[in-house]
Design a protein around this motif. Structure first.
Motif, PDB file in Angstrom:
ATOM      1  N   MET A 196       0.901  -1.138  -0.178  1.00 43.23           N
ATOM      2  CA  MET A 196       0.057   0.038   0.009  1.00 43.23           C
ATOM      3  C   MET A 196       0.901   1.202  -0.115  1.00 43.23           C
ATOM      4  SD  MET A 196      -2.728  -1.098   2.669  1.00 43.23           S
ATOM      5  CE  MET A 196      -4.442  -0.313   2.476  1.00 43.23           C
ATOM      6  N   ILE A 197       2.020   1.200   0.740  1.00 45.41           N
ATOM      7  CA  ILE A 197       2.852   2.368   0.797  1.00 45.41           C
ATOM      8  C   ILE A 197       3.494   2.724  -0.601  1.00 45.41           C
ATOM      9  CG2 ILE A 197       4.959   3.303   1.755  1.00 45.41           C
ATOM     10  CD1 ILE A 197       3.910   2.001   4.458  1.00 45.41           C
ATOM     11  N   ILE A 198       3.985   1.444  -1.031  1.00 48.66           N
ATOM     12  CA  ILE A 198       4.778   1.691  -2.455  1.00 48.66           C
ATOM     13  C   ILE A 198       3.626   2.272  -3.513  1.00 48.66           C
ATOM     14  CG2 ILE A 198       5.711   0.190  -4.361  1.00 48.66           C
ATOM     15  CD1 ILE A 198       7.169  -1.288  -2.208  1.00 48.66           C
ATOM     16  N   SER A 199       2.449   1.464  -3.397  1.00 44.49           N
ATOM     17  CA  SER A 199       1.343   2.205  -4.420  1.00 44.49           C
ATOM     18  C   SER A 199       0.965   3.278  -4.346  1.00 44.49           C
ATOM     19  CB  SER A 199       0.247   0.988  -4.555  1.00 44.49           C
ATOM     20  OG  SER A 199      -0.480   1.236  -3.272  1.00 44.49           O
ATOM     21  N   ALA A 200       0.974   3.845  -2.924  1.00 43.61           N
ATOM     22  CA  ALA A 200       0.661   5.335  -2.786  1.00 43.61           C
ATOM     23  C   ALA A 200       1.846   6.047  -3.378  1.00 43.61           C
ATOM     24  CB  ALA A 200       0.513   5.418  -1.233  1.00 43.61           C
ATOM     25  N   ILE A 201       2.932   5.631  -3.005  1.00 45.14           N
ATOM     26  CA  ILE A 201       4.243   6.774  -3.549  1.00 45.14           C
ATOM     27  C   ILE A 201       3.970   6.649  -5.050  1.00 45.14           C
ATOM     28  CG2 ILE A 201       6.583   6.747  -3.566  1.00 45.14           C
ATOM     29  CD1 ILE A 201       6.776   5.718  -0.719  1.00 45.14           C
ATOM     30  N   VAL A 202       3.927   5.500  -5.670  1.00 46.72           N
ATOM     31  CA  VAL A 202       3.892   5.572  -6.986  1.00 46.72           C
ATOM     32  C   VAL A 202       2.640   6.420  -7.615  1.00 46.72           C
ATOM     33  CG1 VAL A 202       3.368   4.073  -9.093  1.00 46.72           C
ATOM     34  CG2 VAL A 202       4.734   3.227  -7.392  1.00 46.72           C
TER      35      VAL A 202
ATOM     36  N   VAL B 150       1.933  13.952  -9.596  1.00 43.84           N
ATOM     37  CA  VAL B 150       2.830  14.989  -9.657  1.00 43.84           C
ATOM     38  C   VAL B 150       3.362  15.210 -10.957  1.00 43.84           C
ATOM     39  CG1 VAL B 150       5.337  15.753  -9.177  1.00 43.84           C
ATOM     40  CG2 VAL B 150       3.764  14.996  -7.128  1.00 43.84           C
ATOM     41  N   MET B 151       3.817  14.077 -11.868  1.00 41.47           N
ATOM     42  CA  MET B 151       4.469  13.928 -13.181  1.00 41.47           C
ATOM     43  C   MET B 151       3.123  14.693 -14.176  1.00 41.47           C
ATOM     44  SD  MET B 151       6.522  10.237 -13.229  1.00 41.47           S
ATOM     45  CE  MET B 151       6.628  10.572 -15.050  1.00 41.47           C
ATOM     46  N   ILE B 152       1.878  14.376 -13.795  1.00 41.20           N
ATOM     47  CA  ILE B 152       0.984  14.620 -14.716  1.00 41.20           C
ATOM     48  C   ILE B 152       0.523  16.153 -14.426  1.00 41.20           C
ATOM     49  CG2 ILE B 152      -1.702  14.623 -14.882  1.00 41.20           C
ATOM     50  CD1 ILE B 152      -1.251  11.518 -14.346  1.00 41.20           C
ATOM     51  N   VAL B 153       0.815  16.639 -13.213  1.00 40.12           N
ATOM     52  CA  VAL B 153       0.580  18.238 -13.037  1.00 40.12           C
ATOM     53  C   VAL B 153       1.839  18.973 -13.709  1.00 40.12           C
ATOM     54  CG1 VAL B 153       0.886  19.838 -11.176  1.00 40.12           C
ATOM     55  CG2 VAL B 153      -0.843  17.752 -10.693  1.00 40.12           C
ATOM     56  N   ILE B 154       3.063  18.360 -13.524  1.00 34.65           N
ATOM     57  CA  ILE B 154       4.257  18.921 -14.229  1.00 34.65           C
ATOM     58  C   ILE B 154       4.178  19.024 -15.710  1.00 34.65           C
ATOM     59  CG2 ILE B 154       6.605  18.742 -14.497  1.00 34.65           C
ATOM     60  CD1 ILE B 154       7.115  17.780 -11.676  1.00 34.65           C
ATOM     61  N   TYR B 155       3.500  17.988 -16.180  1.00 34.12           N
ATOM     62  CA  TYR B 155       3.315  17.849 -17.725  1.00 34.12           C
ATOM     63  C   TYR B 155       2.602  18.658 -18.074  1.00 34.12           C
ATOM     64  CZ  TYR B 155       2.038  15.928 -22.305  1.00 34.12           C
ATOM     65  OH  TYR B 155       1.823  15.681 -23.579  1.00 34.12           O
ATOM     66  N   ASN B 156       1.243  18.936 -17.364  1.00 35.60           N
ATOM     67  CA  ASN B 156       0.073  19.776 -17.830  1.00 35.60           C
ATOM     68  C   ASN B 156       0.761  21.238 -17.538  1.00 35.60           C
ATOM     69  OD1 ASN B 156      -1.758  17.973 -18.301  1.00 35.60           O
ATOM     70  ND2 ASN B 156      -2.766  18.004 -16.597  1.00 35.60           N
ATOM     71  N   ALA B 157       1.409  21.528 -16.547  1.00 38.40           N
ATOM     72  CA  ALA B 157       2.003  22.968 -16.392  1.00 38.40           C
ATOM     73  C   ALA B 157       3.039  23.412 -17.741  1.00 38.40           C
ATOM     74  CB  ALA B 157       2.634  23.189 -15.098  1.00 38.40           C
TER      75      ALA B 157
END
Length: 92
Positions: free
Chosen positions: A5-11, A17-24
């Motif tokens: 669960m921790i690994i899936s939450a981090i992923v 974050v990657m999607i937000v940066i890409y959209n920006a």
């Protein structure tokens, strides 16, 4: 179970974050393209104003040379004494 669960939450957080940066980045690219497009439009408008300006200057130059030639001719006639008093008054 908790490590999964921790690994899936981090992923998931990394993906968000990657999607937000890409959209920006896409937004910044679009804003840059729009700014360049505005500059192109402004330069085209300036380019389209050049021919009418040139023709206006040519017309003003013709008018100015015509008036200057008339003034020179009348001044030379007046200085030589070829104009009568009535013609002098009429030309003023």
């Amino acid at each position: 179970m908790t490590i999964t669960m921790i690994i899936s939450a981090i992923v998931t957080i990394i993906l968000i974050v990657m999607i937000v940066i890409y959209n920006a980045l896409i937004k910044q690219r679009q804003m840059t393209l729009e700014a360049f497009s505005g500059i192109d439009v402004y330069l085209k408008q300036r380019y389209d104003l050049i021919p009418p300006l040139v023709s206006a200057v040519k017309g003003a130059t013709y008018q100015e040379s015509f008036v200057l030639n008339e003034i020179v001719a009348l001044r030379s006639k007046g200085l030589k004494g070829h104009l009568s008093v009535g013609e002098l008054g009429q030309n003023e």
